[in-house]
Motif scaffolding. Structure first.
Motif, PDB file in Angstrom:
ATOM      1  N   SER A 889      -8.370  14.819 -29.490  1.00 25.12           N
ATOM      2  CA  SER A 889      -8.389  15.264 -30.887  1.00 25.12           C
ATOM      3  C   SER A 889      -9.645  16.056 -31.194  1.00 25.12           C
ATOM      4  O   SER A 889      -9.589  17.140 -31.802  1.00 25.12           O
ATOM      5  CB  SER A 889      -8.286  14.059 -31.820  1.00 25.12           C
ATOM      6  N   LEU A 890     -10.810  15.549 -30.763  1.00 25.26           N
ATOM      7  CA  LEU A 890     -12.064  16.252 -31.045  1.00 25.26           C
ATOM      8  C   LEU A 890     -12.137  17.558 -30.291  1.00 25.26           C
ATOM      9  O   LEU A 890     -12.714  18.545 -30.782  1.00 25.26           O
ATOM     10  CB  LEU A 890     -13.249  15.355 -30.690  1.00 25.26           C
ATOM     11  N   THR A 891     -11.557  17.615 -29.085  1.00 23.66           N
ATOM     12  CA  THR A 891     -11.534  18.868 -28.324  1.00 23.66           C
ATOM     13  C   THR A 891     -10.713  19.915 -29.055  1.00 23.66           C
ATOM     14  O   THR A 891     -11.118  21.084 -29.162  1.00 23.66           O
ATOM     15  CB  THR A 891     -10.963  18.612 -26.922  1.00 23.66           C
ATOM     16  N   ILE A 892      -9.554  19.518 -29.548  1.00 24.80           N
ATOM     17  CA  ILE A 892      -8.711  20.459 -30.306  1.00 24.80           C
ATOM     18  C   ILE A 892      -9.434  20.915 -31.568  1.00 24.80           C
ATOM     19  O   ILE A 892      -9.441  22.108 -31.917  1.00 24.80           O
ATOM     20  CB  ILE A 892      -7.368  19.800 -30.652  1.00 24.80           C
ATOM     21  N   MET A 893     -10.075  19.982 -32.275  1.00 26.53           N
ATOM     22  CA  MET A 893     -10.792  20.346 -33.498  1.00 26.53           C
ATOM     23  C   MET A 893     -11.980  21.262 -33.196  1.00 26.53           C
ATOM     24  O   MET A 893     -12.275  22.174 -33.971  1.00 26.53           O
ATOM     25  CB  MET A 893     -11.256  19.086 -34.225  1.00 26.53           C
ATOM     26  N   ASP A 894     -12.652  21.037 -32.069  1.00 25.85           N
ATOM     27  CA  ASP A 894     -13.749  21.922 -31.682  1.00 25.85           C
ATOM     28  C   ASP A 894     -13.238  23.342 -31.447  1.00 25.85           C
ATOM     29  O   ASP A 894     -13.891  24.329 -31.824  1.00 25.85           O
ATOM     30  CB  ASP A 894     -14.436  21.385 -30.428  1.00 25.85           C
ATOM     31  N   ARG A 895     -12.064  23.441 -30.827  1.00 22.76           N
ATOM     32  CA  ARG A 895     -11.460  24.759 -30.614  1.00 22.76           C
ATOM     33  C   ARG A 895     -11.070  25.386 -31.952  1.00 22.76           C
ATOM     34  O   ARG A 895     -11.202  26.606 -32.147  1.00 22.76           O
ATOM     35  CB  ARG A 895     -10.236  24.614 -29.706  1.00 22.76           C
ATOM     36  N   MET A 896     -10.603  24.561 -32.878  1.00 21.26           N
ATOM     37  CA  MET A 896     -10.264  25.074 -34.211  1.00 21.26           C
ATOM     38  C   MET A 896     -11.519  25.567 -34.939  1.00 21.26           C
ATOM     39  O   MET A 896     -11.452  26.516 -35.723  1.00 21.26           O
ATOM     40  CB  MET A 896      -9.562  23.985 -35.026  1.00 21.26           C
ATOM     41  N   SER A 935     -21.967  15.103 -27.081  1.00 12.88           N
ATOM     42  CA  SER A 935     -22.766  16.314 -26.822  1.00 12.88           C
ATOM     43  C   SER A 935     -21.887  17.519 -26.561  1.00 12.88           C
ATOM     44  O   SER A 935     -22.317  18.663 -26.757  1.00 12.88           O
ATOM     45  CB  SER A 935     -23.699  16.070 -25.636  1.00 12.88           C
ATOM     46  N   LEU A 936     -20.640  17.300 -26.126  1.00 13.02           N
ATOM     47  CA  LEU A 936     -19.737  18.425 -25.861  1.00 13.02           C
ATOM     48  C   LEU A 936     -19.377  19.182 -27.130  1.00 13.02           C
ATOM     49  O   LEU A 936     -18.969  20.343 -27.072  1.00 13.02           O
ATOM     50  CB  LEU A 936     -18.453  17.919 -25.193  1.00 13.02           C
ATOM     51  N   PHE A 937     -19.536  18.536 -28.267  1.00 10.00           N
ATOM     52  CA  PHE A 937     -19.086  19.134 -29.523  1.00 10.00           C
ATOM     53  C   PHE A 937     -20.244  19.544 -30.426  1.00 10.00           C
ATOM     54  O   PHE A 937     -20.022  19.946 -31.559  1.00 10.00           O
ATOM     55  CB  PHE A 937     -18.182  18.141 -30.258  1.00 10.00           C
TER      56      PHE A 937
END
Length: 941
Positions: A889-896, A935-937
């Motif tokens: 979810s956070l990966t998708i939101m980071d892309r958004m 840290s990825l985000f």
């Protein structure tokens, strides 16, 4: 409040005795006043006589209106139209109806109602000087409205005729469902042997004001039960009343017993303030006359009413209101002349009185200076006078006491108006009331209707029982006080607190032990009751505010829960998003990040945001459930893949029939069997491909789309009509599509005209150039409201929704804003529509419904978008996807965020503060909560 005992002072009466000559001035004024009153009485009498004459004139006019139509109706009751059972026979008698219309300008319609519910009415196109049917064809003089129920339906029809009764045009009017049998004129005439006259009312079609004359048809006509009616307008009475005005601004009106205006000299359709004052006999009555004097519209008026003899059962009244300044204009001129003479006399007397007045005025001038401070709201100024005049000294003491009392009332008013918490409010009320009365001890009880108990809420230095039981809710004040006397000690004064509906809400107790108030008096008891009344209103108001707030909160939760309950796939969304949004707002308020450095919210703004979060998807209540829950591409109310499977079954059996036919004509069995086997294998493979394509996915290749179209071009033979058993909606869609002859060759898959649903009159105001669009919406509108074409739906490249259905889903935010904007929200909640309607906007301006950019969105709006997206990604109750893990979810939101969809600062705060983790622990499944590398985000600073 204690006063010093004052020594005897010189009486003011002794000083002003020498000014007796001023009585001359008083005498002059009295004489002028008596002269004025005499002339005023004469004018009022004349006005009253005028009103009586008006009543006689109007009676004559009403009789002249009703007499000719009544005669025409009596003749019509013997006409053969009463027994005409078909529309054709009724049309033969139209000239008779036209003659009646031509005979009088005030007759607007002639009609007949039949016991079967049939109805025929001939009406003038122009009535009361107004064109009643602006859309009628040119040269139209009459409109014929008919309803014929002989077919079992109600085929309404309008026909337009010229002055020579030649038909110009006829149009069907299905919506014209008028039933004469339900109308008062029909019912009244049905049980009467004479002509019946209705009360004035607004006509069904033209909304003109008038009366209806109705009469039962004569038995000799063969039309038993047929009722004839004539509509007569009375709107010209208003212009006639205007001509009868006594002065330019005189108001005259005719009203019925419900005070509804039937005619008004000012052409109003409701009683104006002046007429209302005359009808209600406002102001003061003029002795010896039926005239009353009152004030309205910033002017003084004389009002009078007279009953009308016409239409006695309606109790009509004529009301007249005359401006006082116009009626008494001549009186005032005479008064001005007398005043000039009196002024000259007064000037002489004033010279004499000046000397005497100075003797009285000097000691009062100082007192006046001090009192002037009171007029400037300086109630803390002591009022003292050292004059030897007894009345002046007493006046100064009284004014000083008044100032102290006003200061006390200011204090309690401030407490009553500004108190928020009920307990603190009660404590402040008790302290202020005790102070006003100059006492030290007291207490306030609150009443519980369920427990029939008084509970001590607050007290001040007074020992009172904590509870007093056994008090019925309907007890009167004496019973309450008697019970309190039995349960309490000392001699307190009790004031019963009741709300606006006179229901018991509590009791105020004050121990009267200091000053002169230890001896109770009626005035003191009344004073305490009045103060207690103000306290009761404040307590009730605060309780009402708290209960209204709780009711509003409950209704909002009810709406949100109803939206979640509407779809089993989105249950809990409207409840979880507010919780997540509030968690993130709390983090933003305490964050020291530069992006939130100036961000703050008052308590009212927090409440506003809380309500908006709960209502952010209230527009979904208008979204079709089968669109919101669409799990496969062919799903509408049901999954249409079953229809397609049936067509494949038809082709399967066609292959079997083809195989058997080849055997019958002598073909080789092996070749026929091979062909049948290959055909069936192909059909199985093609259906499996169509069924797989029905499942929504992330992407569909162009080759797959082309294969679907190729499969769809196969044909099958239909032997049954596709026009039977259809709903009205389906019949409307096929209205302009001719039915092919049977048997009909049909494609296996098709996009048919009946699959399209145009917008019609229901186009939502989402385009920027739409004049109805006052919210700034800017959305692309699909050509059709729905497109249920099979190929159109199966070839959706991503997901299960077509462009039309995607718009319908997105439109919920438009409906959210429109619905909330229509609510009469108070100023403190004015931003609820905006806060609830921007969570689908994007930071780059490509969102909807208004295309806002990051600079145009506030911090709460950006946070709402974060909460909505995260809840949607992690939700496990959606038909088209599985709930994602935290990392996914956070990966998708980071892309958004990178794509300009979400706000970077709000997203990083969401991650850095651990809000996502706390939310997950409360609402996600254990398997969704995986380790997250935050840290990825985080974007490097």
């Amino acid at each position: 409040m204690h006063r010093k005992r004052q020594s005897a002072q010189i009486s003011l009466a002794l000083l002003i005795a020498s000014a007796i000559t001023l009585g001359m001035l008083v005498l002059t004024v009295v004489l002028i006043a008596q002269s004025f009153r005499g002339m005023e009485a004469a004018k009022v009498s004349a006005a009253s006589a005028t009103a009586k004459q008006l009543a006689v004139s109007v009676d004559d006019r009403i009789h002249s209106i009703t007499a000719p139509p009544s005669t025409a109706l009596a003749v019509l009751s013997h006409d053969s139209l009463a027994g005409a059972q078909t529309l054709a026979r009724r049309l033969e008698r139209l000239p008779v109806l036209a003659d009646i219309l031509q005979s009088s300008n005030i007759v607007s319609a002639v009609y007949a109602g039949y016991p079967s519910g049939d109805f025929v009415l001939l009406r003038k196109v122009r009535s009361s000087g107004t064109l009643q049917f602006p859309d009628a064809p040119e040269a139209t003089r009459y409109v014929l409205q008919t309803i014929t129920r002989s077919s079992g339906e109600i085929p309404g029809e309008w026909r337009f005729y010229n002055a020579d009764m030649q038909l110009i045009k006829r149009i069907p009017v299905p919506a014209y469902t008028y039933d004469p049998r339900t109308r008062p004129w029909f019912k009244a005439a049905k049980v009467s042997e004479s002509t019946e006259l209705s009360a004035p009312y607004a006509f069904f079609t033209t909304r003109e004001t008038g009366i209806t004359l109705s009469r039962k048809a004569s038995p000799e006509t063969g039309g038993a039960g047929t009722i004839f009616g004539i509509d007569v307008t009375v709107t010209d009475l208003s212009s006639q009343l205007a001509e009868l005005r006594q002065t330019p601004n005189t108001r005259i009106a005719i009203v019925n017993r419900e005070h509804q205006v039937l005619a008004d000299s000012g052409n109003r359709n409701h009683p104006g303030p002046a007429i209302a004052g005359a009808l209600n006999q406002a102001g003061e009555d003029i002795a010896g006359s039926p005239v009353n004097q009152f004030t309205a519209e910033g002017r003084d008026w004389y009002g009078m009413t007279e009953p009308l003899g016409a239409l006695q059962q309606e109790e009509l009244t004529i009301a007249v209101a005359i401006p006082a300044d116009e009626l008494l204009a001549e009186v005032w001129q005479a008064l001005a002349r007398q005043t000039v003479i009196a002024g000259l006399i007064a000037l002489l007397l004033l010279v004499v009185g000046w000397f005497l007045g100075r003797q009285v005025g000097r000691p009062l001038e100082h007192l006046t200076d001090q009192v002037s401070r009171l007029s400037r709201f300086r109630f803390d100024t002591p009022i003292r006078s050292d004059s030897h005049i007894r009345e002046a000294r007493q006046l100064s003491v009284a004014l000083d006491d008044m100032a102290k009392t006003i200061r006390s009332f200011q204090s309690i008013a401030t407490v009553l108006n500004r108190g928020q918490d009920l307990n603190n409010l009660l404590q402040d009320i008790l302290e202020q009331i005790v102070h006003i009365l100059g006492q030290e001890r007291g207490g306030i009880y609150l009443f519980s209707r369920q427990q029939e108990r008084l509970t001590l809420a607050v007290k001040q230095k007074l020992e009172l029982p904590e509870t007093i039981d056994g008090l019925p809710a309907d007890s009167d004040d004496n019973e309450v006080i008697r019970l309190l006397r039995q349960r309490t000690s000392g001699h307190p004064v009790f004031a019963i607190l009741r709300n606006r509906r006179k229901r018991l809400i509590g009791v105020l107790a004050i121990e009267m032990e200091l000053g002169a108030n230890t001896q109770l008096s009626d005035d003191l008891i009344v004073f305490v009751d009045e103060i207690a009344g103000s306290a009761a209103v404040a307590i009730e108001t605060r309780e009402l505010i708290e209960s209204q707030q709780a009711l509003l909160e409950g209704i909002i939760r009810l709406v949100a829960n109803a939206i979640d309950a509407k779809s089993p796939y989105t249950g809990g969304h409207c409840e979880r998003v507010p919780k997540l949004a509030q968690m993130l707002v709390d983090e933003a308020l305490v964050s020291d990040d530069l992006a939130f450095g100036s961000f703050s919210m008052t308590e009212e703004q927090r409440q506003e945001f809380h309500l908006a979060a709960w209502l952010h998807d209230c527009g979904k209540i208008t979204s079709p459930e089968y669109v919101v829950d669409k799990a496969v591409k062919l799903e509408t109310i049901h999954n249409r893949v079953h229809e397609i499977r049936t067509r494949f079954e038809v082709l399967w059996r066609d292959a079997e029939i083809h195989y058997l036919n080849r055997l019958l004509v002598g073909d080789y069995e092996s070749a026929a069997e091979r062909e049948r086997r290959e055909t069936r294998a192909r059909l199985q493979d093609e259906f499996e491909f169509i069924a797989r394509s029905n499942q929504g996915g992330e992407f569909m290749h162009e080759a797959d789309i082309e294969r679907i179209r190729t499969i769809g071009r196969q044909t099958w033979l239909r032997h049954f009509s596709d026009r039977l058993g259809l709903s009205p909606d389906e019949q409307q869609a096929l209205k302009d599509v001719p039915a092919p002859p049977l048997p009909a060759t049909e494609p296996l898959l098709a996009d048919k005209p009946e699959h399209l649903r145009p917008w019609g009159e229901h186009i939502p105001p989402v385009r920027r150039d739409d004049p109805r669009n006052r919210w700034g919406f800017d959305m692309a509108l699909p050509e059709y409201q729905y497109n249920r074409g099979e190929l159109h739906n199966l070839t959706v490249a991503k997901g299960t929704l077509t462009d039309e259905e995607r718009f319908k889903i997105n439109e919920h935010i438009v409906q959210t804003i429109c619905m909330l904007d229509a609510l009469p929200l108070p100023d403190r909640l004015a931003n609820v529509p905006r806060l609830a309607g921007t969570h689908h906007e994007r930071m780059d301006g490509n969102g909807y419904p208004c295309g806002l950019t990051a600079a145009e969105m506030s911090v709460p709006e950006r946070i709402m978008a974060i909460a909505d997206v995260f809840e949607a990604l992690t939700a496990v109750d959606r038909p088209y996807k599985e709930g994602k893990t935290l990392t996914e979810s956070l990966t998708i939101m980071d892309r958004m965020v990178e794509d300009g969809h979400l706000d970077r600062a709000a997203f990083e705060l969401f991650v850095r503060s651990g809000t996502y983790q706390r939310y997950a622990e409360a609402h996600l499944r254990p398997e969704q909560i995986d380790p997250v590398d935050e840290s990825l985000f985080m974007k490097p600073g």
